[in-house]
Design an enzyme around this catalytic site. Structure first.
Site, PDB file in Angstrom:
ATOM      1  N   ARG A  45    -107.756  71.172 -48.478  1.00 29.37           N
ATOM      2  CA  ARG A  45    -107.513  72.689 -48.031  1.00 29.37           C
ATOM      3  C   ARG A  45    -106.219  72.608 -47.381  1.00 29.37           C
ATOM      4  NH1 ARG A  45    -112.640  73.238 -45.562  1.00 29.37           N
ATOM      5  NH2 ARG A  45    -113.471  73.913 -47.672  1.00 29.37           N
ATOM      6  N   TYR A  90     -90.127  63.721 -40.985  1.00 32.53           N
ATOM      7  CA  TYR A  90     -89.153  62.932 -40.543  1.00 32.53           C
ATOM      8  C   TYR A  90     -87.706  63.437 -41.502  1.00 32.53           C
ATOM      9  CZ  TYR A  90     -87.123  58.383 -39.336  1.00 32.53           C
ATOM     10  OH  TYR A  90     -86.327  57.444 -39.215  1.00 32.53           O
ATOM     11  N   ARG A 144     -76.080  62.966 -30.852  1.00 38.65           N
ATOM     12  CA  ARG A 144     -75.548  62.645 -32.089  1.00 38.65           C
ATOM     13  C   ARG A 144     -76.922  62.566 -32.959  1.00 38.65           C
ATOM     14  NH1 ARG A 144     -76.554  57.481 -34.764  1.00 38.65           N
ATOM     15  NH2 ARG A 144     -77.962  59.053 -35.485  1.00 38.65           N
ATOM     16  N   LYS A 162     -89.971  60.513 -34.716  1.00 32.30           N
ATOM     17  CA  LYS A 162     -90.030  58.955 -34.687  1.00 32.30           C
ATOM     18  C   LYS A 162     -91.335  58.628 -34.122  1.00 32.30           C
ATOM     19  CE  LYS A 162     -85.660  58.169 -35.625  1.00 32.30           C
ATOM     20  NZ  LYS A 162     -85.089  56.957 -36.675  1.00 32.30           N
ATOM     21  N   GLU A 233     -82.347  57.086 -28.911  1.00 32.04           N
ATOM     22  CA  GLU A 233     -82.198  57.340 -30.353  1.00 32.04           C
ATOM     23  C   GLU A 233     -81.152  58.519 -30.324  1.00 32.04           C
ATOM     24  OE1 GLU A 233     -84.346  56.385 -32.871  1.00 32.04           O
ATOM     25  OE2 GLU A 233     -83.002  57.277 -34.164  1.00 32.04           O
ATOM     26  N   ASP A 234     -80.240  58.366 -31.257  1.00 35.52           N
ATOM     27  CA  ASP A 234     -79.361  59.372 -31.169  1.00 35.52           C
ATOM     28  C   ASP A 234     -78.437  59.850 -30.170  1.00 35.52           C
ATOM     29  OD1 ASP A 234     -80.212  58.935 -33.817  1.00 35.52           O
ATOM     30  OD2 ASP A 234     -80.801  61.078 -34.313  1.00 35.52           O
ATOM     31  N   ASP A 256     -82.363  52.387 -31.506  1.00 33.35           N
ATOM     32  CA  ASP A 256     -82.856  52.345 -32.897  1.00 33.35           C
ATOM     33  C   ASP A 256     -81.729  52.517 -33.925  1.00 33.35           C
ATOM     34  OD1 ASP A 256     -84.752  52.589 -34.933  1.00 33.35           O
ATOM     35  OD2 ASP A 256     -84.489  54.852 -34.729  1.00 33.35           O
ATOM     36  N   ASP A 257     -80.565  53.165 -33.634  1.00 33.17           N
ATOM     37  CA  ASP A 257     -79.422  53.363 -34.361  1.00 33.17           C
ATOM     38  C   ASP A 257     -78.701  52.126 -34.378  1.00 33.17           C
ATOM     39  OD1 ASP A 257     -80.088  56.088 -34.814  1.00 33.17           O
ATOM     40  OD2 ASP A 257     -79.832  56.403 -32.828  1.00 33.17           O
ATOM     41  N   ALA A 293     -73.961  53.121 -35.382  1.00 37.05           N
ATOM     42  CA  ALA A 293     -74.931  52.606 -36.407  1.00 37.05           C
ATOM     43  C   ALA A 293     -74.181  51.593 -37.276  1.00 37.05           C
ATOM     44  CB  ALA A 293     -75.363  53.488 -37.240  1.00 37.05           C
ATOM     45  N   ASN A 399     -77.529  59.628 -43.159  1.00 36.71           N
ATOM     46  CA  ASN A 399     -78.838  60.920 -42.887  1.00 36.71           C
ATOM     47  C   ASN A 399     -78.240  62.331 -42.430  1.00 36.71           C
ATOM     48  OD1 ASN A 399     -80.750  59.214 -43.826  1.00 36.71           O
ATOM     49  ND2 ASN A 399     -80.676  58.147 -41.783  1.00 36.71           N
ATOM     50  N   ASN A 443     -84.140  52.980 -44.316  1.00 42.70           N
ATOM     51  CA  ASN A 443     -84.242  53.959 -43.306  1.00 42.70           C
ATOM     52  C   ASN A 443     -84.830  52.854 -42.031  1.00 42.70           C
ATOM     53  OD1 ASN A 443     -85.706  55.707 -41.249  1.00 42.70           O
ATOM     54  ND2 ASN A 443     -84.301  57.120 -42.468  1.00 42.70           N
TER      55      ASN A 443
END
Ligand SMILES: O=C([O-])CC(=O)C(=O)O
Ligand SMILES: [Mg+2]
Length: 541
Positions: A45, A90, A144, A162, A233-234, A256-257, A293, A399, A443
């Site tokens: 559903r 994501y 960023r 994430k 992150e970013d 992470d980047d 990155a 991305n 990724n």
């Protein structure tokens, strides 16, 4: 399974949420659920309702509501329909969600700490309702977001997204995830003039004030949440590098980047290189784009060469960087510090800007895009790549998808089907010459869930470069025989939990070797037992 009526967040939220989780598992009292109700049908559903939404952002907001109302149902859906759900919660849709966050915001879903909280950041951190359970925090300052630039406080969905992947892909408990957005203002004028904008209406401060805020944040994080692993992150390029170096020995922390993306690309390159009839030491790698990155990726790629015994100096000379001003070399004007390590030492020609010209000159076997310039890999660039090597490795990694340097179709057509391809955002498969070809998705979602899982299970006190490298080699080693036969460079996303468990084991071993782990039990286990232990720790909806 009862229908959850109470809002996810309410006064006394932590206890409330745990009660809700418990209630979701208990059978409903007679009369409270429809006479005929099964979880399986409810999932069908929900899927039907999801698919009836036409735009990706509507699907995103729908799923965000499902998650708030019934966390178990949300993750069941994620696990069963991974390839369909991940692009919504994501990359690429999460990028849209950040762009439009001021308009689509409905419910609290993470912690905001703003510049106005300076001096009492510890108190704000204590307000997180599930403080005792928190184990992994994704922290962004929104400066960023993906390739979309400074989105300020609207970066929250990236932290939330994430962490949803930590749950879906590595079985971290939902209540252990802790999204944090640091609001240090924004230099984005459209946010500043948007009456619905959710963050502080001021520009970002100078570095001294920024650094002081970050110092207090990290100190308090270590004090209030000593068991929490932090994923940065970013952050904008300069801060991404400087804060990683400044804080990585104070908390278990990675970026992470820089590190996640670096590791995923290294893994992809190791897999791709198996398909290319060129000796490892003769590969030549060109990175287009030279932000955090990109340089993170380049540094991680060093081990592609050094693992075979090549010297660091020789490995470095197999890697070229191109930024917005062209080929990066020593003596050129305006080369930022973080690029200097890869600046060519012996280039004496004229400044070279055109990418086709640079490809002609460097003759790379692998071309990686981290530029956020859509279409930068033009047909000529791709054709030129095919002249250098029988199987050009082409990884447009920017991305979200609309910023990719080229599409999968373009890479295949202009290389006559020879390209080995992976992109940062997902593309669909293609048929060329009667053969179905599948693109890879390079990724960092293949790395961070397993890296984080391994680090928290062995209670690592820091995240070492060797742990990140182990994650990369673990990922490259996890391709199955049929995935290899299909020339995939990354495993199928449906296997991500298995992959994350495998990566976590490698990460734990690397932590033990580096002496940063804090769990003697795990040391005594052999690899098979450790793998079962890791799998047994994964939360299942
Ligand atoms: O979020 C993603 O898809 C990958 C990533 O970290 C970025 O692009 O900044
Ligand atoms: Mg990122």
């Amino acid at each position: 399974m009862s229908i959850v009526l109470t809002p996810y967040w309410s006064p006394d939220e932590g206890i409330q949420k745990l009660k809700i989780e418990a209630r979701a598992k208990a059978p409903a009292a007679p009369g409270l659920a429809p006479p005929v109700f099964s979880m399986k049908a409810q999932l069908d559903r929900t899927l039907l309702q999801l698919r009836s939404r036409t735009s990706p952002i509507e699907k995103y907001t729908f799923l965000a509501q499902v998650k708030q109302a019934d966390v178990e149902a949300f993750y069941k859906l994620c696990l069963e329909y991974m390839p369909e759900i991940i692009p919504i919660i994501y990359t690429p849709t999460v990028g849209d969600a950040c762009l439009q966050y001021s308009k689509i915001y409905r419910n609290r879903e993470g912690l905001f700490i703003s510049l106005k909280d300076k001096g009492r950041i510890g108190n704000i951190l204590r307000n997180w309702p599930l403080a005792n359970e928190a184990r992994i925090s994704v922290v962004t300052d929104g400066s960023r977001i993906l390739g979309l630039g400074d989105l300020g406080a609207n970066g929250m969905p990236i932290a939330v997204g994430k962490l949803s992947l930590y749950v879906a892909c590595a079985g971290i408990r939902p209540s252990s995830t802790f999204p944090i957005t640091l609001d240090l203002g924004t230099d984005n004028s459209s946010n500043l003039s948007d009456p619905l904008y959710l963050g502080l209406r001021q520009r970002r401060p100078l570095d001294a004030e920024y650094d002081a805020f970050m110092d207090e944040f990290i100190t308090e994080m270590g004090r209030v949440h000593p068991k929490v692993l932090v994923q940065f992150e970013d952050f904008s390029t300069d801060h991404a590098f400087s804060y990683l170096e400044r804080f990585r020995n104070r908390l278990p922390l990675f970026n992470d980047d820089i590190q996640g993306t670096g590791a995923v690309v290294l893994a992809g390159l190791l897999s791709a290189a198996r398909l290319v009839p060129v000796p490892r030491n003769e590969h030549r790698i060109l990175l287009f784009g030279a932000g955090s990155a990109s340089v993170g990726v380049a540094k991680q790629l060093m081990s592609f060469f050094t693992i075979t015994g090549m010297s660091e100096e020789a490995a470095r000379s197999q890697i070229w960087l191109v930024d917005s001003k062209g080929l990066v070399y020593v003596g050129r004007e305006e080369v930022a510090d973080h690029k200097m390590y890869f600046a060519r030492r012996h280039y004496t020609g004229i400044p070279m800007k055109d990418l086709t010209e640079i490809v002609k000159y460097v003759k790379p076997t692998a071309l990686l895009g981290l530029s956020t310039i859509a279409g930068a890999f033009t047909p000529e660039v791709i054709r030129q790549m095919s002249q250098n090597t029988p199987r050009p490795i082409i990884f447009p990694l920017s991305n979200p998808v609309q910023l990719s340097e080229c599409t999968f179709t373009e890479a295949l057509i202009h290389s006559n089907g020879t390209a080995i391809f992976a992109s940062g955002s997902p593309f669909g498969s293609e048929v060329i010459g009667g053969v179905r070809r599948e693109p890879g998705q390079g990724n960092n979602m293949y790395i961070f869930p397993g890296l984080g899982l391994g680090a928290i299970l062995c209670r690592a006190k820091s995240v070492t470069d060797s742990m990140v490298q182990a994650a990369a080699f673990g990922l490259a080693g996890s391709l199955s025989w049929d995935e290899r036969a299909l020339e995939l460079v990354y495993p199928r996303v449906e296997r991500i939990r298995e992959i994350s468990a495998h990566i976590a084991v490698k990460v734990i071993r690397a932590a033990q070797q580096a002496g940063v782990d804090n769990s003697t039990d795990l040391k005594r286990m052999n690899d098979t037992v450790l793998l079962e232990f890791v799998k047994g720790k994964m939360w299942n909806p």
